[in-house]
Motif scaffolding. Structure first.
Motif, PDB file in Angstrom:
ATOM      1  N   CYS A 137    -134.511 127.062 -41.645  1.00  0.00           N
ATOM      2  CA  CYS A 137    -133.766 128.241 -42.104  1.00  0.00           C
ATOM      3  C   CYS A 137    -132.268 128.003 -42.224  1.00  0.00           C
ATOM      4  O   CYS A 137    -131.526 128.906 -42.638  1.00  0.00           O
ATOM      5  CB  CYS A 137    -134.018 129.412 -41.162  1.00  0.00           C
ATOM      6  SG  CYS A 137    -135.736 129.930 -41.064  1.00  0.00           S
ATOM      7  N   GLY A 138    -131.792 126.827 -41.834  1.00  0.00           N
ATOM      8  CA  GLY A 138    -130.366 126.545 -41.887  1.00  0.00           C
ATOM      9  C   GLY A 138    -129.589 127.261 -40.805  1.00  0.00           C
ATOM     10  O   GLY A 138    -128.388 127.496 -40.948  1.00  0.00           O
ATOM     11  N   ALA A 139    -130.263 127.611 -39.703  1.00  0.00           N
ATOM     12  CA  ALA A 139    -129.609 128.363 -38.631  1.00  0.00           C
ATOM     13  C   ALA A 139    -129.122 127.480 -37.498  1.00  0.00           C
ATOM     14  O   ALA A 139    -128.571 127.977 -36.515  1.00  0.00           O
ATOM     15  CB  ALA A 139    -130.577 129.405 -38.071  1.00  0.00           C
ATOM     16  N   ALA A 140    -129.297 126.173 -37.609  1.00  0.00           N
ATOM     17  CA  ALA A 140    -128.843 125.271 -36.547  1.00  0.00           C
ATOM     18  C   ALA A 140    -127.327 125.175 -36.550  1.00  0.00           C
ATOM     19  O   ALA A 140    -126.692 125.112 -37.609  1.00  0.00           O
ATOM     20  CB  ALA A 140    -129.455 123.886 -36.740  1.00  0.00           C
ATOM     21  N   ALA A 141    -126.726 125.155 -35.366  1.00  0.00           N
ATOM     22  CA  ALA A 141    -125.274 125.072 -35.242  1.00  0.00           C
ATOM     23  C   ALA A 141    -124.774 123.644 -35.416  1.00  0.00           C
ATOM     24  O   ALA A 141    -123.581 123.405 -35.565  1.00  0.00           O
ATOM     25  CB  ALA A 141    -124.832 125.617 -33.893  1.00  0.00           C
ATOM     26  N   GLY A 142    -125.662 122.689 -35.388  1.00  0.00           N
ATOM     27  CA  GLY A 142    -125.335 121.275 -35.542  1.00  0.00           C
ATOM     28  C   GLY A 142    -126.639 120.509 -35.606  1.00  0.00           C
ATOM     29  O   GLY A 142    -127.709 121.106 -35.738  1.00  0.00           O
ATOM     30  N   ARG A 143    -126.561 119.193 -35.527  1.00  0.00           N
ATOM     31  CA  ARG A 143    -127.799 118.408 -35.538  1.00  0.00           C
ATOM     32  C   ARG A 143    -128.588 118.689 -34.263  1.00  0.00           C
ATOM     33  O   ARG A 143    -128.070 118.577 -33.149  1.00  0.00           O
ATOM     34  CB  ARG A 143    -127.474 116.920 -35.622  1.00  0.00           C
ATOM     35  CG  ARG A 143    -128.679 116.024 -35.541  1.00  0.00           C
ATOM     36  CD  ARG A 143    -129.568 116.149 -36.797  1.00  0.00           C
ATOM     37  NE  ARG A 143    -129.094 115.278 -37.853  1.00  0.00           N
ATOM     38  CZ  ARG A 143    -128.977 115.640 -39.117  1.00  0.00           C
ATOM     39  NH1 ARG A 143    -129.291 116.874 -39.474  1.00  0.00           N
ATOM     40  NH2 ARG A 143    -128.566 114.798 -40.034  1.00  0.00           N
ATOM     41  N   ILE A 144    -129.833 119.093 -34.415  1.00  0.00           N
ATOM     42  CA  ILE A 144    -130.711 119.340 -33.267  1.00  0.00           C
ATOM     43  C   ILE A 144    -131.307 118.011 -32.820  1.00  0.00           C
ATOM     44  O   ILE A 144    -131.887 117.274 -33.634  1.00  0.00           O
ATOM     45  CB  ILE A 144    -131.830 120.325 -33.631  1.00  0.00           C
ATOM     46  CG1 ILE A 144    -131.241 121.685 -34.054  1.00  0.00           C
ATOM     47  CG2 ILE A 144    -132.782 120.500 -32.451  1.00  0.00           C
ATOM     48  CD1 ILE A 144    -132.276 122.645 -34.599  1.00  0.00           C
ATOM     49  N   VAL A 145    -131.152 117.705 -31.534  1.00  0.00           N
ATOM     50  CA  VAL A 145    -131.674 116.462 -30.981  1.00  0.00           C
ATOM     51  C   VAL A 145    -132.658 116.810 -29.884  1.00  0.00           C
ATOM     52  O   VAL A 145    -132.326 117.517 -28.914  1.00  0.00           O
ATOM     53  CB  VAL A 145    -130.553 115.562 -30.438  1.00  0.00           C
ATOM     54  CG1 VAL A 145    -131.150 114.270 -29.864  1.00  0.00           C
ATOM     55  CG2 VAL A 145    -129.537 115.236 -31.526  1.00  0.00           C
ATOM     56  N   LEU A 146    -133.874 116.301 -30.025  1.00  0.00           N
ATOM     57  CA  LEU A 146    -134.923 116.529 -29.027  1.00  0.00           C
ATOM     58  C   LEU A 146    -134.841 115.477 -27.935  1.00  0.00           C
ATOM     59  O   LEU A 146    -134.623 114.295 -28.206  1.00  0.00           O
ATOM     60  CB  LEU A 146    -136.305 116.472 -29.684  1.00  0.00           C
ATOM     61  CG  LEU A 146    -136.551 117.451 -30.837  1.00  0.00           C
ATOM     62  CD1 LEU A 146    -137.884 117.148 -31.492  1.00  0.00           C
ATOM     63  CD2 LEU A 146    -136.493 118.891 -30.353  1.00  0.00           C
ATOM     64  N   THR A 147    -135.022 115.916 -26.697  1.00  0.00           N
ATOM     65  CA  THR A 147    -135.055 114.989 -25.566  1.00  0.00           C
ATOM     66  C   THR A 147    -136.326 115.231 -24.768  1.00  0.00           C
ATOM     67  O   THR A 147    -136.903 116.322 -24.830  1.00  0.00           O
ATOM     68  CB  THR A 147    -133.831 115.184 -24.659  1.00  0.00           C
ATOM     69  OG1 THR A 147    -133.786 116.537 -24.199  1.00  0.00           O
ATOM     70  CG2 THR A 147    -132.542 114.859 -25.410  1.00  0.00           C
ATOM     71  N   PRO A 148    -136.796 114.232 -24.014  1.00  0.00           N
ATOM     72  CA  PRO A 148    -138.044 114.377 -23.241  1.00  0.00           C
ATOM     73  C   PRO A 148    -137.997 115.542 -22.263  1.00  0.00           C
ATOM     74  O   PRO A 148    -136.926 115.892 -21.770  1.00  0.00           O
ATOM     75  CB  PRO A 148    -138.145 113.049 -22.503  1.00  0.00           C
ATOM     76  CG  PRO A 148    -137.330 112.092 -23.281  1.00  0.00           C
ATOM     77  CD  PRO A 148    -136.207 112.891 -23.858  1.00  0.00           C
TER      78      PRO A 148
ATOM     79  N   ALA B 123    -128.188 109.439 -31.855  1.00  0.00           N
ATOM     80  CA  ALA B 123    -129.330 110.034 -32.558  1.00  0.00           C
ATOM     81  C   ALA B 123    -128.856 111.090 -33.542  1.00  0.00           C
ATOM     82  O   ALA B 123    -129.375 111.203 -34.657  1.00  0.00           O
ATOM     83  CB  ALA B 123    -130.306 110.639 -31.556  1.00  0.00           C
ATOM     84  N   ALA B 124    -127.863 111.885 -33.141  1.00  0.00           N
ATOM     85  CA  ALA B 124    -127.341 112.939 -34.020  1.00  0.00           C
ATOM     86  C   ALA B 124    -126.653 112.344 -35.242  1.00  0.00           C
ATOM     87  O   ALA B 124    -126.762 112.867 -36.354  1.00  0.00           O
ATOM     88  CB  ALA B 124    -126.370 113.824 -33.249  1.00  0.00           C
TER      89      ALA B 124
END
Length: 317
Positions: A306-317, A112-113
């Motif tokens: 804001c561009g503050a993510a350290a990497g690709r954010i992946v949502l999980t259930p 996903a990432a």
């Protein structure tokens, strides 16, 4: 079921409980295991993209990974681009023909990432850029997901040397972790200075530039190319215009090429995604990522904005 919903364009999604979708003709229901928050998701949700203002409320998420009849699959959606819901929910209804079965051992979060970003990197390097073994590659924006994937994919395609350019110290570190032979700071708007930095770490002229930035970095990178060299542009996160001078183009007969995933046929996209997933299973392709539960989507969405993510954010259930 639980789902993230954009109720007002430009605002973060809210988590709500709603009934599961009903599959339409030719659609299947996917039990979603992982859904990334991508720049395209954010752009579409603003209502300022060329797709226009999305019809609200809708579930965002232009891609995801989940299961259909016990099979692990990747799937795309048109959420935010056309009326309909996307991947950021417990269940998504998607066209059966768009579903790509993943190889055994695939990590849902990693695939996903990587997703369409890695597809873009792979196809821009190979199908559009014509990368061949033994060539020297310069990857701009190498701290992003496309850039990190491009550094690794260029290596597996046989590049003899991979140079990376990235803006922040954190992005440069990600590029280094991805395996770049040399990393250059993109912290100047002086084209000549930046070109000199690239040339200092290059082993002779560059054959191929992969460019998701445009602007000054692309202009500087063009000066490093050999006669007949190629620059493939697949984004404009640095600027929508670029100060490439005519003499550089003409004196070296350079080729400037554009790339978009939208040009791919379903068959090409499926084949590229399969290649990406297989490389991930082999352990030769990865990307910085973080897992966030769906309930935390609002704060995670803001960090992406804001561009503050350290990497690709992946949502999980």
């Amino acid at each position: 079921m639980r789902a993230a919903v954009i109720e007002v364009p430009g605002r973060p999604p809210l988590v709500v409980d709603r009934g599961p979708p009903a599959p339409g003709t030719g659609e299947v229901l996917v039990e979603v295991a992982a859904a990334p928050i991508t720049p395209l998701d954010v752009l579409c949700a603003t209502g300022t993209s060329y797709f226009g203002v999305p019809q609200t409320p809708y579930v965002p998420g232009v891609q995801g990974v989940g299961t259909v009849d016990g099979r692990l699959v990747w799937f795309p959606t048109t959420a935010g681009m056309r009326p309909g819901d996307g991947s950021m929910a417990a269940v998504a209804a998607v066209p059966r023909d768009d579903v790509v079965e993943l190889p055994a051992g695939a990590d849902p979060v990693l695939v996903a990432a990587l997703g369409l970003s890695a597809v873009a990197a792979h196809m821009a390097l190979t199908w559009r850029g014509g990368l061949t073994a033994g060539e020297q590659v310069l990857v701009l924006g190498a701290g992003g997901v496309v850039g990190q994937a491009a550094v690794q994919l260029a290596r597996t395609a046989g590049a003899r040397r991979v140079i990376a350019g990235a803006r922040s110290a954190a992005a440069r570190n990600r590029a280094k972790q991805a395996g770049a032979d040399a990393v250059v700071a993109l912290d100047t708007d002086d084209v000549a200075e930046l070109a000199a930095r690239f040339e200092t770490v290059s082993d002779g002229p560059v054959d191929l530039v992969l460019d998701p930035l445009f602007g000054v970095p692309a202009a500087a990178a063009a000066r490093t190319l050999r006669p007949g060299g190629r620059l493939v542009n697949l984004g404009g996160s640095a600027a929508e215009t670029c100060p490439i001078d005519s003499s550089t183009l003409r004196s070296r007969s350079l080729r400037l090429l554009g790339y978009t995933n939208n040009e791919l046929t379903p068959e090409q996209r499926s084949a590229a995604l399969t290649t990406v997933a297989e490389q991930a299973v082999r352990g030769v392709l990865g990307v910085a990522r973080e897992i966030v539960p769906l309930t935390g989507v609002a704060a995670a969405w803001q960090r992406q904005v804001c561009g503050a993510a350290a990497g690709r954010i992946v949502l999980t259930p």
